[in-house]
Design a protein around this motif. Structure first.
Motif, short mmCIF file in Angstrom:
data_model
loop_
_atom_site.label_atom_id
_atom_site.label_comp_id
_atom_site.label_asym_id
_atom_site.label_seq_id
_atom_site.Cartn_x
_atom_site.Cartn_y
_atom_site.Cartn_z
N LEU A 252 0.83 -1.20 0.00
CA LEU A 252 0.00 0.00 0.00
C LEU A 252 0.87 1.25 0.00
CD1 LEU A 252 -2.67 -1.04 2.69
CD2 LEU A 252 -2.78 -1.35 0.20
N LYS A 256 -3.27 3.14 0.49
CA LYS A 256 -4.09 2.95 -0.70
C LYS A 256 -3.52 1.86 -1.60
CE LYS A 256 -5.61 7.78 -0.75
NZ LYS A 256 -5.69 9.04 -1.56
N LYS A 257 -4.43 1.15 -2.24
CA LYS A 257 -4.02 0.12 -3.19
C LYS A 257 -3.54 0.79 -4.48
CE LYS A 257 -5.70 -4.14 -5.35
NZ LYS A 257 -6.87 -5.01 -5.58
N TYR A 288 -7.44 1.32 1.42
CA TYR A 288 -7.71 -0.06 1.04
C TYR A 288 -8.52 -0.79 2.09
CZ TYR A 288 -6.91 -4.96 -0.19
OH TYR A 288 -7.08 -6.28 -0.51
N GLU A 385 2.79 -7.24 -0.37
CA GLU A 385 3.51 -6.72 0.80
C GLU A 385 4.85 -7.41 1.02
OE1 GLU A 385 1.31 -9.37 4.30
OE2 GLU A 385 0.84 -7.24 4.09
#
Length: 470
Positions: A252, A256-257, A288, A385
């Motif tokens: 992220l 946010k994505k 997200y 991630e």
């Protein structure tokens, strides 16, 4: 009998005269061009006069990139034509593929944007099929360590084709717990994303978040099969779908994505000249939330984000440059994840190039190779991630809009250099000059410089003919 023949002859002559007059009318009639109304923001048709005198001429079909391409050609002294049926053109730039786009194409004399059968790369099923076939063939060949072939599962999320009965049944059996053969995870919260194979801008996409969603999809697909089986007349083939593992733990940026849009340029197909260019980062408007029912929270493209009520306020924050992305990763993740300095511009970029190259090799033998075809393909990547890089899809006719500051900095140079590089290679090829080095190459990075595929095809045919004769 003679009377019948005379009537048929007269009828044939009348048809030919009608076709000739209609063709003349098309050439004389006032053509129309699409222009953007500054007040309403809508595309309007306006009358345009065909240019007089000698060319070169160029034709643009559609609005995507039209302003940039038109300015480029006019700067070179070329004249724009608006009749798509006219055969006298130097460059044809069309956002939609149709038979008329390629009908008057003359190999080695004209340039046409979009390779006719690029769907082997730019549709979801086409790319998946090409990669699977390439994987099957390449697994039998030993590669050097420097040219290590990636396995599909290393960069494509687990994917099932819903148009193939065996894969469709395997997916539903896996989800319903009837078999362990295809199981990829014991995570009960696993999500899937269902995508139509040949649509873009997020159209037709939906999420499978529960077993109830999976059962509903199964019923829907079975209903389509039953209706097609009962139909007495041939029906149009329904839209094919894939179901793909949804990456629920993406990296992220400020919560946010995001995904990364980069570009693959096939500047020439005879010989192949393939390039990479950095693009930009696309972020969602909202933070997200994997449980969100709003598709704009899951799909990052601008088409979907414009549907968000917050878009007008945060528009400039939904697109980052690669440099900004690089600085953010250096500041937030370099030490925490033990990443090398400038991971974005270094390791990540090399990974994207490696994946793009393998995708091109997977489709290379299937593409229509005629001197004059070129293609700019948008490639969408996601980072999870754990900093693993995933290819989501490759798109023909990628969006070339410049509705925010970053896009105004990125898109025009990409389009201009696309045309510069393509034209330089085209002219050198016609003059039988050495193609490399390229004086017009600036931001593009060469991925593949291949031999003349048409010459190789001729050699293969010659060898095959000799074997038959012997």
């Amino acid at each position: 009998m003679m009377k019948v023949l005379e009537e048929e002859t007269q009828s044939g002559c009348a048809k030919r005269r009608f076709k000739y007059k209609r063709r003349k009318y098309r050439q004389k009639c006032v053509p129309r061009s699409l222009q953007m109304c500054p007040c309403s923001g809508k595309v309007e048709e306006q009358d345009e006069e065909e240019p007089q005198g000698a060319g070169p001429f160029f034709f643009i079909g559609g609005a995507n990139g039209a302003e940039i391409v038109s300015a480029y050609c006019e700067k070179r002294g070329w004249k724009r034509i608006y009749n798509k049926h006219t055969a006298d053109f130097k460059l044809k730039w069309c956002e939609n593929q149709s038979p008329s786009t390629y009908r008057n194409f003359r190999k080695g004399e004209q340039l046409v944007y979009q390779i006719p059968n690029n769907k082997v790369l730019t549709t979801k099923i086409g790319l998946l099929s090409s990669l699977r076939e390439y994987d099957r063939v390449s697994s039998k060949v030993k590669h050097s360590r420097a040219l290590r072939r990636l396995k599909i599962e290393e960069f494509i999320p687990t994917t099932f084709r819903m148009d193939v009965k065996q894969e469709r049944e395997a997916f539903f059996a896996q989800q319903e717990g009837k078999t362990k053969k295809y199981s990829v995870s014991n995570n009960t919260g696993q999500m899937w994303i269902c995508k139509p194979t040949a649509l873009n801008q997020g159209r037709g996409i939906f999420l499978l978040k529960s077993l109830q969603d999976v059962v509903a999809l199964k019923v829907k697909l079975q209903d389509i099969e039953d209706r097609r089986a009962k139909a007495k007349t041939l029906q149009r083939q329904p839209q094919a779908y894939i179901v793909q593992h949804y990456i629920q733990r993406p990296l992220l940026l400020k919560g946010k994505k995001f995904d990364v849009r980069s570009f693959l340029l096939i500047a020439c197909t005879s010989p192949y000249m393939v390039f990479f260019h950095h693009g930009y980062v696309r972020l969602t408007c909202d933070l997200y939330d994997p449980s969100s029912k709003n598709l704009s929270a899951h799909l990052t493209n601008q088409y979907m984000q414009k549907k968000n009520p917050l878009y007008s306020q945060v528009k400039e924050d939904t697109v980052w440059s690669m440099e900004s992305f690089n600085v953010y990763v250096n500041d937030r993740f370099q030490d925490a994840k033990r990443l090398p300095r400038d991971w974005v511009l270094g390791a990540f970029t090399r990974r994207m190039q490696q994946i793009m190259t393998q995708c091109f090799f997977a489709a290379k033998s299937k593409l229509d190779c005629r001197l004059g075809f070129f293609d700019l393909i948008g490639c969408d990547f996601m980072v999870d991630e754990d900093f693993k890089v995933w290819l989501l899809e490759m798109n023909c006719n990628p969006a070339l809009h410049i509705n925010c500051e970053v896009l105004r900095e990125v898109i025009p140079p990409v389009v201009v250099e696309t045309l510069d590089v393509t034209l330089e290679i085209f002219h050198k090829r016609l003059l039988r000059q050495r193609i490399l080095p390229l004086g017009s190459q600036r931001g593009f990075v060469l991925l593949y410089d291949g031999p003349d595929s048409s010459a190789l095809t001729c050699k293969k045919r010659h060898r095959r003919r000799k074997r038959k004769q012997s």
